[in-house]
Design a protein around this motif. Structure first.
Motif, PDB file in Angstrom:
ATOM      1  N   UNK A 196       0.817  -1.218   0.000  1.00  9.36           N
ATOM      2  CA  UNK A 196       0.000   0.000   0.000  1.00  9.36           C
ATOM      3  C   UNK A 196       0.854   1.273   0.000  1.00  9.36           C
ATOM      4  N   UNK A 197       2.146   1.113   0.263  1.00 11.34           N
ATOM      5  CA  UNK A 197       3.081   2.239   0.223  1.00 11.34           C
ATOM      6  C   UNK A 197       4.449   1.710  -0.195  1.00 11.34           C
ATOM      7  N   UNK A 198       4.593   1.277  -1.454  1.00 12.26           N
ATOM      8  CA  UNK A 198       5.797   0.558  -1.886  1.00 12.26           C
ATOM      9  C   UNK A 198       7.039   1.436  -1.983  1.00 12.26           C
ATOM     10  N   UNK A 199       8.137   0.940  -1.384  1.00  8.57           N
ATOM     11  CA  UNK A 199       9.425   1.625  -1.444  1.00  8.57           C
ATOM     12  C   UNK A 199      10.540   0.593  -1.432  1.00  8.57           C
ATOM     13  N   UNK A 200      11.662   0.927  -2.057  1.00 14.75           N
ATOM     14  CA  UNK A 200      12.858   0.098  -1.998  1.00 14.75           C
ATOM     15  C   UNK A 200      13.834   0.669  -0.979  1.00 14.75           C
ATOM     16  N   UNK A 230      -0.861   1.453  -6.998  1.00 15.46           N
ATOM     17  CA  UNK A 230       0.390   1.996  -6.453  1.00 15.46           C
ATOM     18  C   UNK A 230       1.538   1.021  -6.685  1.00 15.46           C
ATOM     19  N   UNK A 231       1.271  -0.264  -6.481  1.00 17.69           N
ATOM     20  CA  UNK A 231       2.313  -1.270  -6.673  1.00 17.69           C
ATOM     21  C   UNK A 231       2.692  -1.378  -8.147  1.00 17.69           C
ATOM     22  N   UNK A 232       1.699  -1.385  -9.026  1.00 13.36           N
ATOM     23  CA  UNK A 232       1.985  -1.481 -10.461  1.00 13.36           C
ATOM     24  C   UNK A 232       2.774  -0.259 -10.925  1.00 13.36           C
ATOM     25  N   UNK A 233       2.376   0.919 -10.505  1.00 16.74           N
ATOM     26  CA  UNK A 233       3.093   2.146 -10.887  1.00 16.74           C
ATOM     27  C   UNK A 233       4.512   2.128 -10.331  1.00 16.74           C
ATOM     28  N   UNK A 234       4.659   1.573  -9.149  1.00 22.32           N
ATOM     29  CA  UNK A 234       5.991   1.414  -8.553  1.00 22.32           C
ATOM     30  C   UNK A 234       6.862   0.527  -9.440  1.00 22.32           C
ATOM     31  N   UNK A 235       6.299  -0.588  -9.922  1.00 18.09           N
ATOM     32  CA  UNK A 235       7.052  -1.479 -10.808  1.00 18.09           C
ATOM     33  C   UNK A 235       7.384  -0.788 -12.125  1.00 18.09           C
ATOM     34  N   UNK A 236       6.443  -0.021 -12.661  1.00 18.47           N
ATOM     35  CA  UNK A 236       6.704   0.700 -13.906  1.00 18.47           C
ATOM     36  C   UNK A 236       7.882   1.660 -13.740  1.00 18.47           C
ATOM     37  N   UNK A 237       7.996   2.223 -12.569  1.00 15.25           N
ATOM     38  CA  UNK A 237       9.091   3.162 -12.291  1.00 15.25           C
ATOM     39  C   UNK A 237      10.414   2.433 -12.090  1.00 15.25           C
TER      40      UNK A 237
END
Length: 316
Positions: A196-200, A230-237
């Motif tokens: 719900x709040x993806x970060x590396x 949010x997770x999909x957009x995170x992966x796209x980034x």
């Protein structure tokens, strides 16, 4: 004298081929044989009783809904596995507690009755091995989102035993389990992660910037409901080379099949993953991603078709 119940049917490699449309490796065929996945077709009366139980579960029971408020529940659940593993150091103690609850399973859209309660997770073991052999075998970096107890690592390692695996989970108990497993697997790492709040964090961020990596989810995205963008957009980034999702995909259900329809209703009731494929389809039509493979689940548990497959990659 009661009539002896005979389990005449067995899962074989052709059942997996029917789902994945790809050749099954010899060593995986051997695993299918070794796991003795035996079942029988229920009688008409048994089928009616199964339907009744599923309907009652959906409409008459108080099912817990998935979502961000459930972190403590997963913390506690993985904590139980952690305590069991500490006592015996057996990998089987990492099997999540929601397995082994029923001898009813699903095969190609119909209910079956299995000889024992290990059927569901043993089928999942084979699925992970086979999907890894097709799509993840040659990657040196695998990011496993929602790794939980780490139980599925055994099946991943059966095919790809040299890659660096970073397990991502929001539960501290998951981190503790993987810390124990790392003693025998030097290429295993962990990072706290919230869908719900993806970060590396640092290590995952460094790899994602300079080396090819694959992303994997196994029945973990199911917990986000409609909140997957949010997770999909995170992966796209972050640009993985491939994304493999083994999840309950509601859109793949066949409403003309009563068991499929009830699976969809169950997923709605639990607030499981919704509109995920619809979103990926939208991204594909807009030139953002390419869906490499998709298919509805050939295997499932009593209540849901839990293991549909979507494999996709970014358009660079």
């Amino acid at each position: 004298m009661a009539k002896k119940i005979v389990f005449k049917k067995k899962i074989n490699y052709q059942d997996f081929y029917k789902f994945l449309k790809r050749k099954i490796e010899k060593k995986i065929k051997k695993q299918i044989t070794n796991k003795r996945l035996v079942y029988r077709i229920p009688s008409s009366r048994e089928k009616d009783l199964i339907l009744k139980d599923i309907i009652n579960k959906i409409f008459l029971s108080n099912l817990r809904k998935s979502g961000p408020k459930n972190k403590e529940i997963w913390e506690k659940g993985w904590g139980q596995n952690l305590n069991d593993y500490k006592k015996k150091k057996s990998f089987e103690k990492l099997l999540p507690k929601y397995f082994k609850k029923s001898t009813v399973a699903r095969l190609h859209g119909e209910p079956i009755i299995t000889k024992n309660k290990s059927f569901d997770h043993k089928v999942l073991d084979i699925l992970i091995m086979t999907i890894t052999s097709i799509y993840l075998k040659n990657y040196k970096n695998l990011f496993y989102f929602g790794c939980g107890t780490g139980y599925n690592l055994k099946s991943l390692r059966y095919i790809n035993n040299k890659c660096k695996i970073i397990g991502f989970d929001w539960a501290s108990s998951s981190h503790k389990i993987l810390s124990f497993l790392k003693k025998n697997d030097r290429n295993l790492y962990f990072q706290k992660f919230n869908f719900f709040n993806p970060k590396f964090l640092k290590e995952a961020s460094n790899i994602s910037k300079k080396d090819p990596w694959a992303a994997l989810t196994i029945a973990s995205l199911e917990q986000v409901g409609k909140n997957h963008s949010k997770f999909v957009k995170f992966l796209l980034k972050k640009k993985p080379s491939v994304v493999v999702n083994i999840e309950p995909i509601i859109e793949f259900g066949d409403d003309s099949n009563l068991f499929d329809h009830l699976s969809k209703l169950y997923c709605y009731k639990r607030n499981y993953l919704q509109e995920y494929y619809t979103y990926l389809d939208y991204l594909e039509k807009n030139g953002k991603i390419k869906i490499i493979f998709k298919n509805t689940s050939s295997f499932g548990s009593k209540y849901i078709n839990g293991y549909s497959l979507i494999v996709w990659k970014l358009i660079r």
